[in-house]
Design a protein around this motif. Sequence first.
Motif, PDB file in Angstrom:
ATOM      1  N   LEU A   1      33.321  47.389 145.661  1.00 51.65           N
ATOM      2  CA  LEU A   1      33.277  47.763 147.080  1.00 51.65           C
ATOM      3  C   LEU A   1      34.426  48.685 147.493  1.00 51.65           C
ATOM      4  O   LEU A   1      34.249  49.541 148.365  1.00 51.65           O
ATOM      5  CB  LEU A   1      33.297  46.495 147.950  1.00 51.65           C
ATOM      6  CG  LEU A   1      32.131  45.510 147.743  1.00 51.65           C
ATOM      7  CD1 LEU A   1      32.335  44.269 148.608  1.00 51.65           C
ATOM      8  CD2 LEU A   1      30.797  46.172 148.068  1.00 51.65           C
ATOM      9  N   ILE A   2      35.583  48.492 146.889  1.00 51.34           N
ATOM     10  CA  ILE A   2      36.757  49.304 147.244  1.00 51.34           C
ATOM     11  C   ILE A   2      36.716  50.610 146.451  1.00 51.34           C
ATOM     12  O   ILE A   2      36.625  50.588 145.227  1.00 51.34           O
ATOM     13  CB  ILE A   2      38.057  48.539 146.948  1.00 51.34           C
ATOM     14  CG1 ILE A   2      38.130  47.260 147.785  1.00 51.34           C
ATOM     15  CG2 ILE A   2      39.273  49.422 147.230  1.00 51.34           C
ATOM     16  CD1 ILE A   2      39.286  46.357 147.425  1.00 51.34           C
TER      17      ILE A   2
ATOM     18  N   THR B   1      36.977  39.261 142.375  1.00 53.04           N
ATOM     19  CA  THR B   1      37.702  40.492 142.040  1.00 53.04           C
ATOM     20  C   THR B   1      36.742  41.566 141.552  1.00 53.04           C
ATOM     21  O   THR B   1      36.841  42.743 141.940  1.00 53.04           O
ATOM     22  CB  THR B   1      38.766  40.217 140.956  1.00 53.04           C
ATOM     23  OG1 THR B   1      39.684  39.223 141.429  1.00 53.04           O
ATOM     24  CG2 THR B   1      39.538  41.493 140.620  1.00 53.04           C
TER      25      THR B   1
ATOM     26  N   LEU C   1      40.909  40.013 146.653  1.00 56.35           N
ATOM     27  CA  LEU C   1      40.880  41.266 147.413  1.00 56.35           C
ATOM     28  C   LEU C   1      42.147  42.082 147.155  1.00 56.35           C
ATOM     29  O   LEU C   1      42.082  43.313 146.961  1.00 56.35           O
ATOM     30  CB  LEU C   1      40.736  40.960 148.907  1.00 56.35           C
ATOM     31  CG  LEU C   1      40.734  42.167 149.858  1.00 56.35           C
ATOM     32  CD1 LEU C   1      39.569  43.098 149.548  1.00 56.35           C
ATOM     33  CD2 LEU C   1      40.687  41.696 151.309  1.00 56.35           C
TER      34      LEU C   1
ATOM     35  N   PHE D   1      34.799  42.891 144.591  1.00 57.82           N
ATOM     36  CA  PHE D   1      35.652  43.733 145.439  1.00 57.82           C
ATOM     37  C   PHE D   1      35.946  45.079 144.773  1.00 57.82           C
ATOM     38  O   PHE D   1      36.078  46.097 145.455  1.00 57.82           O
ATOM     39  CB  PHE D   1      36.960  43.012 145.769  1.00 57.82           C
ATOM     40  CG  PHE D   1      36.824  41.932 146.799  1.00 57.82           C
ATOM     41  CD1 PHE D   1      36.130  42.155 147.982  1.00 57.82           C
ATOM     42  CD2 PHE D   1      37.398  40.674 146.604  1.00 57.82           C
ATOM     43  CE1 PHE D   1      36.005  41.156 148.942  1.00 57.82           C
ATOM     44  CE2 PHE D   1      37.279  39.673 147.554  1.00 57.82           C
ATOM     45  CZ  PHE D   1      36.568  39.909 148.733  1.00 57.82           C
ATOM     46  N   MET D   2      36.033  45.089 143.437  1.00 56.28           N
ATOM     47  CA  MET D   2      36.278  46.345 142.735  1.00 56.28           C
ATOM     48  C   MET D   2      35.077  47.291 142.838  1.00 56.28           C
ATOM     49  O   MET D   2      35.229  48.511 142.695  1.00 56.28           O
ATOM     50  CB  MET D   2      36.613  46.080 141.258  1.00 56.28           C
ATOM     51  CG  MET D   2      37.999  45.487 141.047  1.00 56.28           C
ATOM     52  SD  MET D   2      38.408  45.224 139.299  1.00 56.28           S
ATOM     53  CE  MET D   2      38.643  46.919 138.752  1.00 56.28           C
TER      54      MET D   2
ATOM     55  N   ALA E   1      42.022  43.535 143.533  1.00 56.29           N
ATOM     56  CA  ALA E   1      41.075  44.653 143.449  1.00 56.29           C
ATOM     57  C   ALA E   1      41.619  45.884 144.158  1.00 56.29           C
ATOM     58  O   ALA E   1      41.470  47.019 143.674  1.00 56.29           O
ATOM     59  CB  ALA E   1      39.733  44.232 144.060  1.00 56.29           C
ATOM     60  N   TYR E   2      42.273  45.668 145.305  1.00 55.65           N
ATOM     61  CA  TYR E   2      42.853  46.793 146.052  1.00 55.65           C
ATOM     62  C   TYR E   2      43.972  47.455 145.241  1.00 55.65           C
ATOM     63  O   TYR E   2      44.064  48.688 145.160  1.00 55.65           O
ATOM     64  CB  TYR E   2      43.386  46.313 147.397  1.00 55.65           C
ATOM     65  CG  TYR E   2      43.925  47.425 148.259  1.00 55.65           C
ATOM     66  CD1 TYR E   2      43.080  48.171 149.066  1.00 55.65           C
ATOM     67  CD2 TYR E   2      45.288  47.731 148.266  1.00 55.65           C
ATOM     68  CE1 TYR E   2      43.567  49.205 149.859  1.00 55.65           C
ATOM     69  CE2 TYR E   2      45.787  48.753 149.041  1.00 55.65           C
ATOM     70  CZ  TYR E   2      44.923  49.484 149.843  1.00 55.65           C
ATOM     71  OH  TYR E   2      45.419  50.505 150.618  1.00 55.65           O
TER      72      TYR E   2
ATOM     73  N   ASN F   1      42.246  49.472 142.330  1.00 52.81           N
ATOM     74  CA  ASN F   1      41.447  50.650 142.687  1.00 52.81           C
ATOM     75  C   ASN F   1      42.190  51.696 143.516  1.00 52.81           C
ATOM     76  O   ASN F   1      41.803  52.869 143.510  1.00 52.81           O
ATOM     77  CB  ASN F   1      40.190  50.217 143.441  1.00 52.81           C
ATOM     78  CG  ASN F   1      39.124  49.662 142.513  1.00 52.81           C
ATOM     79  OD1 ASN F   1      39.376  49.447 141.340  1.00 52.81           O
ATOM     80  ND2 ASN F   1      37.936  49.436 143.036  1.00 52.81           N
ATOM     81  N   GLN F   2      43.233  51.295 144.234  1.00 56.99           N
ATOM     82  CA  GLN F   2      43.913  52.238 145.109  1.00 56.99           C
ATOM     83  C   GLN F   2      45.293  52.669 144.603  1.00 56.99           C
ATOM     84  O   GLN F   2      45.805  53.696 145.030  1.00 56.99           O
ATOM     85  CB  GLN F   2      44.075  51.613 146.497  1.00 56.99           C
ATOM     86  CG  GLN F   2      42.768  51.309 147.211  1.00 56.99           C
ATOM     87  CD  GLN F   2      42.250  52.491 148.005  1.00 56.99           C
ATOM     88  OE1 GLN F   2      42.891  52.960 148.928  1.00 56.99           O
ATOM     89  NE2 GLN F   2      41.063  52.964 147.654  1.00 56.99           N
TER      90      GLN F   2
END
Length: 274
Positions: free
Chosen positions: A90-91, A84, A15, A87-88, A18-19, A22-23
């Motif tokens: 979803l985020i 990962t 998580l 989550f990528m 991935a965060y 993506n962020q």
Amino acid sequence: MRTSRIAATTLISALLIAYGFNQLLIPHKMISGGVSGITMIVGYATGLNIGWLYFILNVPVLIWGWRVLGLRFVSWSLVAVIATTVFMQLIPVKALVADLTLGAVFGGVVVGFGSGLALRAGSSSGGFDIIAAIVTRKRDISIGMLIFVLNGTVIAALGFLTNDWDVALFSLLSIFTTGKIIDLIHINHVKMTAFIVTSQTEAMREALIPLYRGVTVIRTRGGYTNTEYDMLMTVTTRYELNELRKIITATDPKAFVNIVETVGVLGDFRKPAL
């Protein structure tokens, strides 16, 4: 570490990675390096989904890791890679910060923390983490710095290919931060020497044997009391230090223990399990 705890740690690490992607990194077109960096380059150029590319390119690395590092390590690494990737999806890919420096530094912190958690739990986030784990099994070097060197090579290639050194150097800053954070968390390579002065020599020696670390018994004499004792010397890792403390306390609560960080070890030193 119990299976449920490893699973929870692996999911949390996925998580975080991935965060961070993506962020903090992808919105600024920065690259994390290694396999993930290659997927980002391909994704930026083609518009393909970076998360799925990340999974596809990790497959051959995972197969190599399975052959060298064993099924247990790679099984959890596969879980981390799949998680990962999910989550990528979803985020949302949305910039958390506008400044490139903040994105690079905090992206490195978040991704490094996630990667370090995975390595400490006995898995990895895939990619160059597995390659570094294979190399450091044979050579006693810092895994975080090795990942930095491998990933830095990818970043240098990006700079020469695109001639956009601003993004390349910010990406390198992110990778350096990632490597330092990994080294703070994944501490298997840091050696510690314990000098244990005890009157319970045989009991202490037998208690330390299950750690599979060499133990040297040295005859000593107290400077004030003139009483003779035995001092047991053993070299371990910082990761295993807590277990060593528990054994010493349980065997002889009155033992005098001096623990120092070891610069280097020559000779046969068993690498700890990943």
